[in-house]
Design an enzyme around this catalytic site. Structure first.
Site, short mmCIF file in Angstrom:
data_model
loop_
_atom_site.label_atom_id
_atom_site.label_comp_id
_atom_site.label_asym_id
_atom_site.label_seq_id
_atom_site.Cartn_x
_atom_site.Cartn_y
_atom_site.Cartn_z
N THR A 120 -9.00 9.48 8.10
CA THR A 120 -8.85 8.20 7.44
C THR A 120 -8.53 7.05 8.57
O THR A 120 -7.79 6.12 8.06
CB THR A 120 -7.53 8.43 6.67
OG1 THR A 120 -6.39 8.67 7.40
CG2 THR A 120 -7.78 9.31 5.71
N GLY A 144 -8.56 3.62 10.27
CA GLY A 144 -9.19 2.49 9.90
C GLY A 144 -8.97 2.03 8.62
O GLY A 144 -9.43 0.84 8.07
N GLY A 185 -6.49 0.76 6.73
CA GLY A 185 -5.76 -0.57 6.59
C GLY A 185 -6.79 -1.77 7.06
O GLY A 185 -6.78 -2.87 6.28
N CYS A 186 -7.39 -1.76 8.20
CA CYS A 186 -8.42 -2.81 8.39
C CYS A 186 -9.36 -2.90 7.35
O CYS A 186 -9.78 -3.92 6.99
CB CYS A 186 -8.79 -2.38 9.92
SG CYS A 186 -7.65 -2.07 11.11
N LYS A 234 0.96 -1.20 -0.07
CA LYS A 234 0.11 0.06 0.01
C LYS A 234 0.74 1.27 0.04
O LYS A 234 1.70 1.48 1.05
CB LYS A 234 -0.92 -0.24 1.21
CG LYS A 234 -1.92 -1.25 1.29
CD LYS A 234 -2.94 -1.38 2.51
CE LYS A 234 -1.96 -1.60 3.73
NZ LYS A 234 -2.96 -1.84 4.87
#
Length: 271
Positions: free
Chosen positions: A206, A208, A210-211, A175
């Site tokens: 922003t 959360g 990645g989860c 990412k």
């Protein structure tokens, strides 16, 4: 009624509701799957950061996992915060015995820079957890933490992916959201490459991300999509969630997991 695809998250709790188990379950509901959870740790967390974290005993994690998998079954599993080497190794062992695709989000630090993984657990992530992953989804900080490779430009994403793939996941999704310019990610299995690009939204809320992305990938895999199909759909979903992120508390607010369900929300697909 036929049950929807079943997705299991093995991760920590975010008391503020923006990341962790809470973000995972919201994503799974929004994407038409049945979300289930194995709680690995409890955090005291809000928009300003993590004020405390307490991991659960290995026996509690193992019992939750067996309870869900042995009765309900799973069609995809996503892992997040695992906190310690003992928990990483326990979860890796459980995953190795489960016939379902696995999305590993190798969570190392929170959005606010708080550590969520003991330094002593890094080797267990490399040697036990990544080898059982269908897809590993590290951000650039996590790539550096796991491999020592530091990425400062889009052209270095290939090198980062190669370093992650050396530890055994079938696919690496690197990412590049921390780079300047468009939000560019690289998905590769070492032979084929998929570059995913989205405009960067001017929104600081922003928490959360990645989860949410990893959970969305797991949802796609549970529906029978290929890895590239699942990752492409997940990228579209999380881009919309970032665009619709909202202020909450006095710090960084969460992405909006229900953005596509709300008419008129920025990024909502046309009917």
């Amino acid at each position: 009624m036929t049950a929807p695809p079943r997705v299991l998250t093995v991760a920590g709790s975010d008391s503020g509701g923006g990341a962790g188990i809470q973000a995972d379950l919201k994503t799974m509901l929004a994407l038409g799957t049945h979300g289930m959870s194995v709680l690995t740790a409890v955090t005291a967390q809000n928009s300003r950061g993590v004020q405390g974290a307490w991991e659960l005993p290995v026996e509690a994690v193992r019992a939750q996992y067996r309870s869900v998998v042995d009765d309900i079954g799973v069609q995809a599993v996503k892992t997040g915060m695992l906190a310690s080497a003992e928990l990483v190794e326990t979860v890796a062992e459980l995953l190795a015995g489960t016939d379902a695709p696995v999305v590993v989000d190798p969570v190392g630090v929170s959005k606010h820079g708080d550590s969520l993984l003991a330094s002593s657990a890094l080797d267990s992530v490399r040697t036990k957890l990544l080898p059982v992953a269908t897809v590993a989804t590290p951000n650039l900080d996590e790539v550096a933490q796991l491999t020592g490779v530091r990425v400062t430009s889009e052209g270095e994403l290939r090198r980062a992916a190669a370093a992650v793939l050396e530890y055994g996941p079938q696919w690496a999704l690197i990412k590049g959201g921390h780079l300047a310019g468009d939000a560019v990610d690289l998905l590769t299995d070492g032979s084929e490459e998929h570059w995913l690009r989205a405009p960067r939204h001017d929104n600081r809320h922003t928490h959360g991300t990645g989860c949410t992305l990893a959970s969305a990938v797991a949802c796609g895999l549970a529906k029978g999509q290929s890895v590239p199909e699942a990752v492409t759909a997940a990228k579209e979903y999380v881009t919309g969630a970032i665009a619709a992120g909202f202020a909450l508390g006095g710090g960084i607010g969460p992405v909006d997991h229900g953005w596509a369900l709300t008419p008129g929300t920025p990024g909502t697909p046309a009917a």
